[in-house]
Design a protein around this motif. Structure first.
Motif, PDB file in Angstrom:
ATOM      1  N   PRO A   1       0.775  -1.564   0.113  1.00  0.00           N
ATOM      2  CA  PRO A   1      -0.441   0.075  -0.374  1.00  0.00           C
ATOM      3  C   PRO A   1       1.273   1.515  -0.125  1.00  0.00           C
ATOM      4  N   ASP A   2       2.703   1.297   0.297  1.00  0.00           N
ATOM      5  CA  ASP A   2       2.877   2.543   0.593  1.00  0.00           C
ATOM      6  C   ASP A   2       3.882   2.488  -0.744  1.00  0.00           C
ATOM      7  N   THR A   3       3.496   1.903  -1.451  1.00  0.00           N
ATOM      8  CA  THR A   3       4.437   1.951  -2.978  1.00  0.00           C
ATOM      9  C   THR A   3       3.239   2.916  -3.961  1.00  0.00           C
ATOM     10  N   ASP A   4       4.167   4.215  -4.264  1.00  0.00           N
ATOM     11  CA  ASP A   4       3.428   4.996  -5.221  1.00  0.00           C
ATOM     12  C   ASP A   4       3.072   4.422  -7.153  1.00  0.00           C
ATOM     13  N   GLN A   5       2.200   5.548  -6.715  1.00  0.00           N
ATOM     14  CA  GLN A   5       0.679   4.805  -7.989  1.00  0.00           C
ATOM     15  C   GLN A   5       1.428   4.562  -9.197  1.00  0.00           C
ATOM     16  N   ASN A   6       2.247   5.848  -9.670  1.00  0.00           N
ATOM     17  CA  ASN A   6       2.808   6.033 -11.019  1.00  0.00           C
ATOM     18  C   ASN A   6       3.805   4.501 -10.890  1.00  0.00           C
ATOM     19  N   LEU A   7       4.708   4.115  -9.769  1.00  0.00           N
ATOM     20  CA  LEU A   7       5.341   2.805 -10.361  1.00  0.00           C
ATOM     21  C   LEU A   7       5.030   1.645 -10.205  1.00  0.00           C
ATOM     22  N   LYS A   8       3.021   1.427  -9.073  1.00  0.00           N
ATOM     23  CA  LYS A   8       2.199   0.636  -9.847  1.00  0.00           C
ATOM     24  C   LYS A   8       1.608   0.228 -11.325  1.00  0.00           C
ATOM     25  N   ASN A   9       1.463   1.408 -11.334  1.00  0.00           N
ATOM     26  CA  ASN A   9       1.104   1.979 -13.336  1.00  0.00           C
ATOM     27  C   ASN A   9       1.899   0.893 -13.656  1.00  0.00           C
ATOM     28  N   SER A  10       3.626   1.994 -13.624  1.00  0.00           N
ATOM     29  CA  SER A  10       4.830   0.872 -14.668  1.00  0.00           C
ATOM     30  C   SER A  10       5.305  -0.525 -14.293  1.00  0.00           C
ATOM     31  N   LEU A  11       4.694  -0.899 -13.202  1.00  0.00           N
ATOM     32  CA  LEU A  11       4.997  -2.141 -12.538  1.00  0.00           C
ATOM     33  C   LEU A  11       3.907  -2.880 -13.399  1.00  0.00           C
ATOM     34  N   THR A  12       2.938  -2.616 -13.510  1.00  0.00           N
ATOM     35  CA  THR A  12       1.627  -2.994 -13.791  1.00  0.00           C
ATOM     36  C   THR A  12       1.978  -3.366 -15.823  1.00  0.00           C
ATOM     37  N   LYS A  13       2.459  -2.185 -16.417  1.00  0.00           N
ATOM     38  CA  LYS A  13       2.926  -2.810 -17.666  1.00  0.00           C
ATOM     39  C   LYS A  13       3.832  -3.460 -17.987  1.00  0.00           C
ATOM     40  N   ILE A  14       4.825  -3.008 -17.406  1.00  0.00           N
ATOM     41  CA  ILE A  14       6.124  -4.560 -17.207  1.00  0.00           C
ATOM     42  C   ILE A  14       5.077  -6.204 -17.025  1.00  0.00           C
TER      43      ILE A  14
ATOM     44  N   LEU B   1      22.410 -12.818 -20.439  1.00  0.00           N
ATOM     45  CA  LEU B   1      21.721 -13.765 -21.151  1.00  0.00           C
ATOM     46  C   LEU B   1      21.613 -14.756 -20.394  1.00  0.00           C
ATOM     47  N   GLY B   2      20.052 -14.488 -19.846  1.00  0.00           N
ATOM     48  CA  GLY B   2      19.723 -15.665 -19.399  1.00  0.00           C
ATOM     49  C   GLY B   2      20.494 -16.496 -17.888  1.00  0.00           C
ATOM     50  N   TRP B   3      21.442 -15.981 -17.885  1.00  0.00           N
ATOM     51  CA  TRP B   3      22.026 -16.482 -16.460  1.00  0.00           C
ATOM     52  C   TRP B   3      21.454 -16.130 -15.596  1.00  0.00           C
ATOM     53  N   PHE B   4      21.480 -15.267 -14.777  1.00  0.00           N
ATOM     54  CA  PHE B   4      20.400 -14.263 -13.739  1.00  0.00           C
ATOM     55  C   PHE B   4      19.319 -13.895 -14.486  1.00  0.00           C
ATOM     56  N   SER B   5      17.921 -13.868 -13.202  1.00  0.00           N
ATOM     57  CA  SER B   5      16.719 -13.284 -13.976  1.00  0.00           C
ATOM     58  C   SER B   5      16.457 -12.193 -13.480  1.00  0.00           C
ATOM     59  N   ASP B   6      16.984 -11.398 -14.397  1.00  0.00           N
ATOM     60  CA  ASP B   6      17.478  -9.672 -14.247  1.00  0.00           C
ATOM     61  C   ASP B   6      15.819  -8.632 -14.059  1.00  0.00           C
ATOM     62  N   PRO B   7      16.295  -8.211 -12.938  1.00  0.00           N
ATOM     63  CA  PRO B   7      15.290  -7.162 -13.193  1.00  0.00           C
ATOM     64  C   PRO B   7      15.014  -6.125 -13.401  1.00  0.00           C
ATOM     65  N   VAL B   8      13.487  -5.545 -13.263  1.00  0.00           N
ATOM     66  CA  VAL B   8      12.969  -4.612 -13.324  1.00  0.00           C
ATOM     67  C   VAL B   8      13.815  -3.301 -12.581  1.00  0.00           C
ATOM     68  N   LEU B   9      14.689  -2.390 -13.122  1.00  0.00           N
ATOM     69  CA  LEU B   9      15.558  -1.516 -12.133  1.00  0.00           C
ATOM     70  C   LEU B   9      14.576   0.425 -12.340  1.00  0.00           C
ATOM     71  N   ASN B  10      14.959   0.614 -11.001  1.00  0.00           N
ATOM     72  CA  ASN B  10      14.142   2.308 -11.137  1.00  0.00           C
ATOM     73  C   ASN B  10      14.825   3.239 -12.435  1.00  0.00           C
ATOM     74  N   THR B  11      16.443   2.473 -12.912  1.00  0.00           N
ATOM     75  CA  THR B  11      16.936   3.110 -14.039  1.00  0.00           C
ATOM     76  C   THR B  11      15.872   3.698 -15.234  1.00  0.00           C
ATOM     77  N   PHE B  12      14.898   2.916 -15.475  1.00  0.00           N
ATOM     78  CA  PHE B  12      14.746   3.046 -16.612  1.00  0.00           C
ATOM     79  C   PHE B  12      12.860   2.872 -16.037  1.00  0.00           C
TER      80      PHE B  12
END
Length: 365
Positions: free
Chosen positions: A56-69, A160-171
């Motif tokens: 519930p503390d997550t910013d709504q804009n971040l939630k929207n972007s993550l939902t799109k991801i 290259l699939g060696w790790f599960s690459d995360p979504v980053l705040n940088t983009f």
């Protein structure tokens, strides 16, 4: 987003498990150590996207972007046949604008980018650092050796699939189209990767990215979004054609029999002409100001040479996709077979595909 810096500036910086395994055998231990430590810090900060969205503390804009991801991630596997794994199913806030910084270098009188070779992934045309200060120090060392140098902030990279690459705040704050491009591009690297052939790898991923965007907006976009996408592609073509034109002039100059002094003077003149022509083009199409940030950087061989990394072979892969009846599985199979050819034979096949693409384009016009 521009075709060179990709706006998200996600020049490839690869870390593999092999790097960790062979650390003790590496002559450049400090470099590998910073790479491993930096990547482990990224993984340490990652948490499932579902957890972030439900907080519930997550910013709504971040939630929207993550939902799109989440939607883009499903589309990538379902419609583009890209790997269905845990990559981009978690989120990490690094609390900085870039995840790594890449250093590119080219001799003063050559467009050939310097190569650095790494375990398993082969040789690449950049050297990445998780610290901007370390990247800048290394860049200065190269400048002192006489190289033209460019340091680029990197917002995303692939393991290259060696790790599960995360979504980053940088983009994560990117527009829908830029998020789509990044996700499709990065996942493409998990399908085919040729050690030591940066242009092949990046051009292939760019071709997948472009096809992915076209299909995404065909399924989910409005007429207005389609129009905006077409206009953006036209501007990208204008920009890349402009860069390739002057890069060819520079290449001809540097390969000539002129003296070094004459080459330096000619090089400066070509860069001035490049800036002038861009300013003229922008007068006719103000939207080309999208590329102002690229031109605000010091123009040198290293910066100019990076353009072809992402664009040089895209027409070849587009032709192969057409020959594959627009079927992504057939396309990936064809590219995989080509990737296993010796480099000289591989380049011949791609050159033939590029020529096919040019002929088709001329017929369409």
């Amino acid at each position: 987003m521009n075709v060179v810096s990709r706006t998200f500036s996600h020049f490839r910086f690869v870390i593999t498990l092999a790097s960790v395994t062979w650390l003790s055998a590496c002559a450049n231990l400090p470099y590998y150590a910073q790479a491993v430590d930096g990547h482990l810090e990224v993984l340490r900060r990652a948490q499932p996207i579902s957890t972030v969205i439900e907080n519930p503390d997550t910013d709504q804009n971040l939630k929207n972007s993550l939902t799109k991801i989440v939607q883009l991630r499903k589309f990538a596997s379902r419609e583009l046949k890209l790997p269905d794994n845990r990559s981009y199913t978690s989120y990490a806030n690094l609390e900085r604008p870039f995840v790594v910084w890449n250093v590119f270098a080219s001799p003063e009188l050559s467009l050939q980018l310097k190569e650095w070779c790494f375990l398993k992934v082969g040789c690449v045309n950049y050297r990445g650092f998780f610290s901007q200060a370390k990247a800048e120090r290394y860049a200065e060392e190269l400048r002192n050796e006489g190289y033209d140098v460019h340091v680029g902030g990197v917002r995303a990279y692939s393991t290259l699939g060696w790790f599960s690459d995360p979504v980053l705040n940088t983009f994560i704050s990117y527009s829908e189209i830029n998020l789509a491009r990044l996700i499709f591009h990065e996942l493409a690297h998990q399908v085919v990767y040729v050690p030591g052939d940066t242009v092949f790898n990046e051009s292939f991923a760019t071709a997948v990215e472009q096809e992915g965007i076209k299909r995404w907006f065909a399924h989910n976009g409005t007429v207005l979004q389609q129009s905006a996408l077409n206009a953006r592609r036209e501007r990208e073509t204008i920009f890349t054609d402009l860069i390739f034109k002057h890069r060819k002039h520079l290449q001809d100059l540097l390969q000539s029999d002129l003296s070094e002094a004459e080459k330096r003077a000619g090089k400066a003149r070509i860069f001035d002409e490049l800036r002038t022509e861009f300013a003229d083009l922008k007068t006719n199409d103000p939207e080309l100001s999208l590329y102002d940030s690229w031109f605000s950087q010091p123009l040198n061989n290293a910066l100019l040479a990076t353009v072809s990394i992402y664009s040089q072979l895209v027409p070849a892969f587009q032709a192969i996709l057409v020959q594959s009846d627009q079927d992504m599985n057939k396309f990936f199979d064809a590219v995989t077979k080509i990737s296993k050819l010796p480099k000289e034979e591989r380049n011949f096949v791609l050159q033939k595909a590029t020529e096919d693409h040019r002929r088709w384009t001329m017929v369409e016009r």
